[in-house]
Design a protein around this motif. Structure first.
Motif, mmCIF file in Angstrom:
data_model
loop_
_atom_site.group_PDB
_atom_site.id
_atom_site.type_symbol
_atom_site.label_atom_id
_atom_site.label_comp_id
_atom_site.label_asym_id
_atom_site.label_seq_id
_atom_site.Cartn_x
_atom_site.Cartn_y
_atom_site.Cartn_z
ATOM 1 N N LEU A 118 1.019 11.421 11.452
ATOM 2 C CA LEU A 118 1.790 10.788 10.316
ATOM 3 C C LEU A 118 0.302 9.312 9.843
ATOM 4 N N GLY A 119 -0.018 9.365 11.332
ATOM 5 C CA GLY A 119 -1.044 8.196 10.778
ATOM 6 C C GLY A 119 -0.083 6.690 11.157
ATOM 7 N N LYS A 120 -0.263 5.588 11.096
ATOM 8 C CA LYS A 120 0.110 4.343 10.908
ATOM 9 C C LYS A 120 1.074 3.764 9.469
ATOM 10 N N VAL A 121 2.200 5.069 9.837
ATOM 11 C CA VAL A 121 3.251 4.406 9.225
ATOM 12 C C VAL A 121 4.191 3.582 8.984
ATOM 13 N N PHE A 122 3.715 2.813 10.101
ATOM 14 C CA PHE A 122 4.486 1.745 9.906
ATOM 15 C C PHE A 122 4.094 0.847 9.738
ATOM 16 N N CYS A 123 2.897 0.349 9.918
ATOM 17 C CA CYS A 123 1.839 -0.823 8.741
ATOM 18 C C CYS A 123 2.135 -0.571 7.788
ATOM 19 N N ALA A 124 1.698 0.838 7.358
ATOM 20 C CA ALA A 124 1.986 0.478 5.742
ATOM 21 C C ALA A 124 3.154 0.645 5.190
ATOM 22 N N TRP A 125 4.250 0.475 5.469
ATOM 23 C CA TRP A 125 5.602 1.290 5.024
ATOM 24 C C TRP A 125 6.979 0.160 5.195
ATOM 25 N N ALA A 126 6.536 -0.106 6.789
ATOM 26 C CA ALA A 126 7.865 -0.811 7.412
ATOM 27 C C ALA A 126 7.325 -2.371 8.015
ATOM 28 N N CYS A 127 6.368 -2.866 8.626
ATOM 29 C CA CYS A 127 5.774 -3.898 9.112
ATOM 30 C C CYS A 127 6.226 -5.083 7.948
ATOM 31 N N PRO A 128 7.416 -5.866 8.028
ATOM 32 C CA PRO A 128 7.797 -7.048 7.359
ATOM 33 C C PRO A 128 5.988 -8.217 7.378
ATOM 34 N N VAL A 129 5.623 -7.805 8.533
ATOM 35 C CA VAL A 129 4.565 -8.504 8.608
ATOM 36 C C VAL A 129 3.482 -8.972 7.148
ATOM 37 N N HIS A 130 3.642 -7.440 6.825
ATOM 38 C CA HIS A 130 2.351 -7.018 5.631
ATOM 39 C C HIS A 130 2.431 -7.428 5.294
ATOM 40 N N PHE A 131 3.733 -7.366 4.320
ATOM 41 C CA PHE A 131 4.267 -7.723 3.194
ATOM 42 C C PHE A 131 4.286 -9.677 3.084
ATOM 43 N N LEU A 132 4.295 -10.115 3.863
ATOM 44 C CA LEU A 132 4.305 -11.406 3.949
ATOM 45 C C LEU A 132 3.421 -11.798 4.292
ATOM 46 N N SER A 133 2.268 -11.771 4.490
ATOM 47 C CA SER A 133 1.014 -11.975 4.210
ATOM 48 C C SER A 133 0.324 -11.869 3.533
#
Length: 261
Positions: A78-93
């Protein structure tokens, strides 16, 4: 519009996962969080945390080895599915790349990007790109080896986010007030404000997952040659990279890869 809908979907999925973790804190046995999630004897650790734990202990830990192997397999599929769809920091920054500083606008507002300077044909990924994140990953591994403790885990914004959720819930549920309920959000805020490009430039977990996802060949963005001015007509253009909130360059996915697969 489609980009906005995709972002909203990703944001809702992240909130849903965060809610599941929050509820799980108070269920029988608990389910933990993304740093260590599971039920009873089945547990999956953060792959970076697992590596740091084994380096700190200077031994192979079965649970940690299994966790790294599972994440590796997920990244391959699936690739970096965690970074794209789950990591909260991505949406905070919400760090966004607005195009290279060196881009020049020509007549009619067209962006000049010398396609002839590409080291490989347009649309071809050039493999894994080593950047500042990988340097920080090496520093996290090295500091753990030196001090015998996973130093990065103390400031990891992902772990601090879930720790803050737990602390706030315990504060309202049990009146359990500690100085960490203020310190953890403050550290997260400082990291986001001082390092707005955290995901793209600093995250060692993203660096580790990028090494894993380098083997992924599914669910990757592709160039439509019939519509692409650069590939289909040989014109200088990088508008798709500027339009992408993550700065992904479809003509060289590995070079523009940051938080999406």
């Amino acid at each position: 519009m489609k980009k906005l809908k995709t972002y909203r979907l990703r944001f809702l999925i992240m909130l849903a996962l965060l809610a599941v973790v929050a509820v799980g804190y108070f269920t029988a046995g608990g389910i933990g969080n993304f740093c260590g999630i599971g039920f009873e004897s089945i547990t999956l650790l953060c792959p970076l945390g697992a590596l740091l734990a084994m380096i700190a202990e200077r031994t192979a830990i079965p649970m940690a080895v299994i966790s790294v192997a599972v994440v590796l397999l997920v990244c391959i599929v699936l690739g970096k599915v965690f970074c794209a769809w789950a990591c909260p920091v991505h949406f905070l920054s919400r760090g966004r790349k607005k195009g290279d500083k060196g881009d020049k606008e020509g007549k009619g507002g067209k962006v000049a990007s010398p396609c002839s300077a590409c080291a490989s044909p347009c649309g071809k990924a050039k493999g894994i790109k080593i950047d500042s994140r990988h340097g920080i990953l090496a520093a996290a591994l090295g500091s753990t080896l030196v001090f015998g403790f996973p130093v990065f885990c103390l400031v990891c914004p992902i772990g601090l986010t879930f720790a803050t959720v737990l602390l706030v819930m315990r504060l309202f549920a049990f009146g359990d007030a500690t100085w960490t309920v203020v310190a953890f959000p403050a550290i997260i805020a400082l990291e986001i404000l001082l390092l707005p490009k955290w995901c793209q430039r600093f995250c060692p977990l993203g660096a580790l997952l990028s090494l894993f996802s380098g083997l992924n060949r599914t669910f990757r963005p592709q160039v439509d040659a019939e519509k692409c001015l650069r590939e289909g007509r040989g014109k200088a253009c990088n508008l798709c990279e500027q339009a992408c909130p993550e700065g992904i360059n479809l003509h060289d996915v590995a070079a523009g890869e940051t938080t999406l697969n």
